[in-house]
Design an enzyme around this catalytic site. Structure first.
Site, PDB file in Angstrom:
ATOM      1  CE  LYS A 157     -40.108  32.448  60.061  1.00 17.80           C
ATOM      2  NZ  LYS A 157     -41.043  33.606  60.349  1.00 17.80           N
ATOM      3  CE  LYS A 198     -43.171  33.807  54.067  1.00 15.77           C
ATOM      4  NZ  LYS A 198     -43.802  34.256  55.568  1.00 15.77           N
ATOM      5  CE  LYS A 213     -41.515  30.213  63.119  1.00 15.30           C
ATOM      6  NZ  LYS A 213     -42.278  31.520  62.649  1.00 15.30           N
ATOM      7  CB  SER A 248     -48.388  25.551  62.687  1.00 15.43           C
ATOM      8  OG  SER A 248     -47.450  25.836  61.660  1.00 15.43           O
TER       9      SER A 248
HETATM   10  C1  PBG Z   1     -44.379  34.789  59.506  1.00 16.12           C
HETATM   11  C2  PBG Z   1     -44.514  33.757  60.715  1.00 16.12           C
HETATM   12  C3  PBG Z   1     -44.431  32.574  60.372  1.00 16.12           C
HETATM   13  C4  PBG Z   1     -44.621  31.601  61.481  1.00 16.12           C
HETATM   14  C5  PBG Z   1     -44.584  32.742  62.667  1.00 16.12           C
HETATM   15  N1  PBG Z   1     -44.332  33.797  61.912  1.00 16.12           N
HETATM   16  C6  PBG Z   1     -44.601  31.619  59.278  1.00 16.12           C
HETATM   17  C7  PBG Z   1     -43.379  31.896  57.891  1.00 16.12           C
HETATM   18  O1  PBG Z   1     -42.491  32.357  58.253  1.00 16.12           O
HETATM   19  O2  PBG Z   1     -44.200  31.917  56.956  1.00 16.12           O
HETATM   20  C8  PBG Z   1     -44.763  30.505  61.651  1.00 16.12           C
HETATM   21  C9  PBG Z   1     -45.332  29.603  62.736  1.00 16.12           C
HETATM   22  C10 PBG Z   1     -45.721  28.392  62.965  1.00 16.12           C
HETATM   23  O3  PBG Z   1     -45.576  27.685  62.019  1.00 16.12           O
HETATM   24  O4  PBG Z   1     -46.271  27.851  63.839  1.00 16.12           O
HETATM   25  N2  PBG Z   1     -43.673  36.086  59.960  1.00 16.12           N
END
Ligand code: PBG
Length: 333
Positions: free
Chosen positions: A202, A225, A256, A282
């Site tokens: 991720k 993050k 991801k 998203s």
């Molecule tokens: C946070 C989380 C995120 C997403 C899924 N779980 C955002 C982040 O890491 O700040 C993002 C999913 C998306 O953007 O559709 N644990």
């Protein structure tokens, strides 16, 4: 292996592109509704549904409405749904205790879906950001997101979700050793068949923006993050993370975001040959929808092309907000 390649005109590659019939016959990859996991947002209330402004066609739903949506999605052939809570502000605290409350939004939604449509796979999110007052995925001590205390909390969150009936646990937090700790706890508590789909690779990505709106975490988050999510410049590191998570007991792995990281999907599938998923996040969804809304691209065609790209890159399945639209398209409704 290179195919035998006779020189032109013996070889004319356009021959197998001449008609729809021959194009279909030689098509290498296919995508079906059964390849999709549908991410959904849960909010408080009764019979309540509200749009997420930055994601056209995406809604936050109360628990009863989630169960109804799950039934419809399953009837369209979508095998799995993934829950994300919009936690009320007064339940976002420094100790994140709401994360493992048996009655929190996610756990209530799991029970409601399992009651309404038991055959559907229910996947959850494991991370502290929907419950913290910082917007970070772990506990913050002296400005640092601390690993080991966070993992202890993630284990409690995991067990509360398993008790509620979750089929697939989806840790999205990127702490070290959370998979091993979660797997040990699940085994010890007699949840041998609960699966873990690890968000293994991720990245610290700008493409999560609309999601943080959707779960109400964008206001709180200060900074970034990057001490736990990956550097977008790295690829070998993704393979180390996947190897580590598999060695700790992950059943499936995820990359991801999706489209900017198709090279990672391919490397992971080639190297490990395990069930591999991508999350079309998203921001990817919002870009396609926004361009379509402006009439700049054909939204349906861009949806189909973007989803097929994941299959071509070696993924077995995709988490996508397009899941119901794709299912409706395939079912001709
Ligand atoms: C946070 C989380 C995120 C997403 C899924 N779980 C955002 C982040 O890491 O700040 C993002 C999913 C998306 O953007 O559709 N644990």
């Amino acid at each position: 292996m290179q195919p035998i390649f006779a020189p032109f005109p013996a070889t004319r590659l356009r021959r197998t592109r001449k008609s729809a019939a021959i194009r279909d016959l030689v098509q290498e990859n296919s995508l079906s509704v059964s390849d999709l996991i549908w991410p959904v947002f849960v909010t408080e209330g009764d019979n309540h549904i509200e749009p997420v402004p930055s994601m056209r066609g995406v809604f936050r739903r109360s628990v009863d409405r989630i169960a109804e949506a799950a039934r419809e999605a399953f009837d369209l052939g979508i095998p799995a749904i993934c829950l994300f809570p919009y936690t009320p502000a007064d339940k976002r605290t420094a100790d994140c205790a709401e994360a493992w409350n048996p009655g929190n939004l996610t756990n209530r939604a799991i029970r409601a879906i399992k009651a309404a449509v038991p055959e559907m796979l229910v996947m959850t999110d494991v991370a502290l950001d929907p419950y913290s007052d910082t917007g970070q995925d772990g506990f913050v001590v002296d400005g640092e997101v601390v690993n080991d205390p966070t993992v202890e909390a993630l284990v409690k969150q995991t067990l509360s979700q398993a008790e509620a009936g979750a089929d697939i646990i989806g840790p999205s937090d990127m702490m070290d050793h959370r998979i091993g700790a979660m797997r040990d706890a699940l085994e010890a508590a007699d949840f041998q068949n609960v699966m873990i789909l690890s968000y293994a690779a991720k990245y610290a990505s700008a493409f999560y923006g609309p999601f943080r709106d959707a779960v109400g975490a964008s206001g709180a988050l200060k900074g970034d993050k990057k001490t736990y999510q990956m550097n977008p410049a790295n690829s070998d590191e993704a393979l180390r993370l996947v190897a580590r998570d598999l060695s700790e007991g992950a059943d499936m792995v995820m990359i991801k975001p999706g489209m900017p990281y198709l090279d990672i999907c391919r490397r992971v599938k080639d190297q490990f040959g395990v069930p591999t998923f991508a999350y079309q996040v998203s921001g990817e969804y919002a870009m396609i929808q926004a361009a379509a809304q402006n009439g700049w691209i054909d939204g349906d065609k861009a949806m189909l092309e973007s989803l097929m790209a994941f299959k071509r890159a070696g993924c077995d399945g995709v988490l996508s907000y397009f899941a119901p639209a794709f299912a409706a398209h395939i079912n001709g409704v």
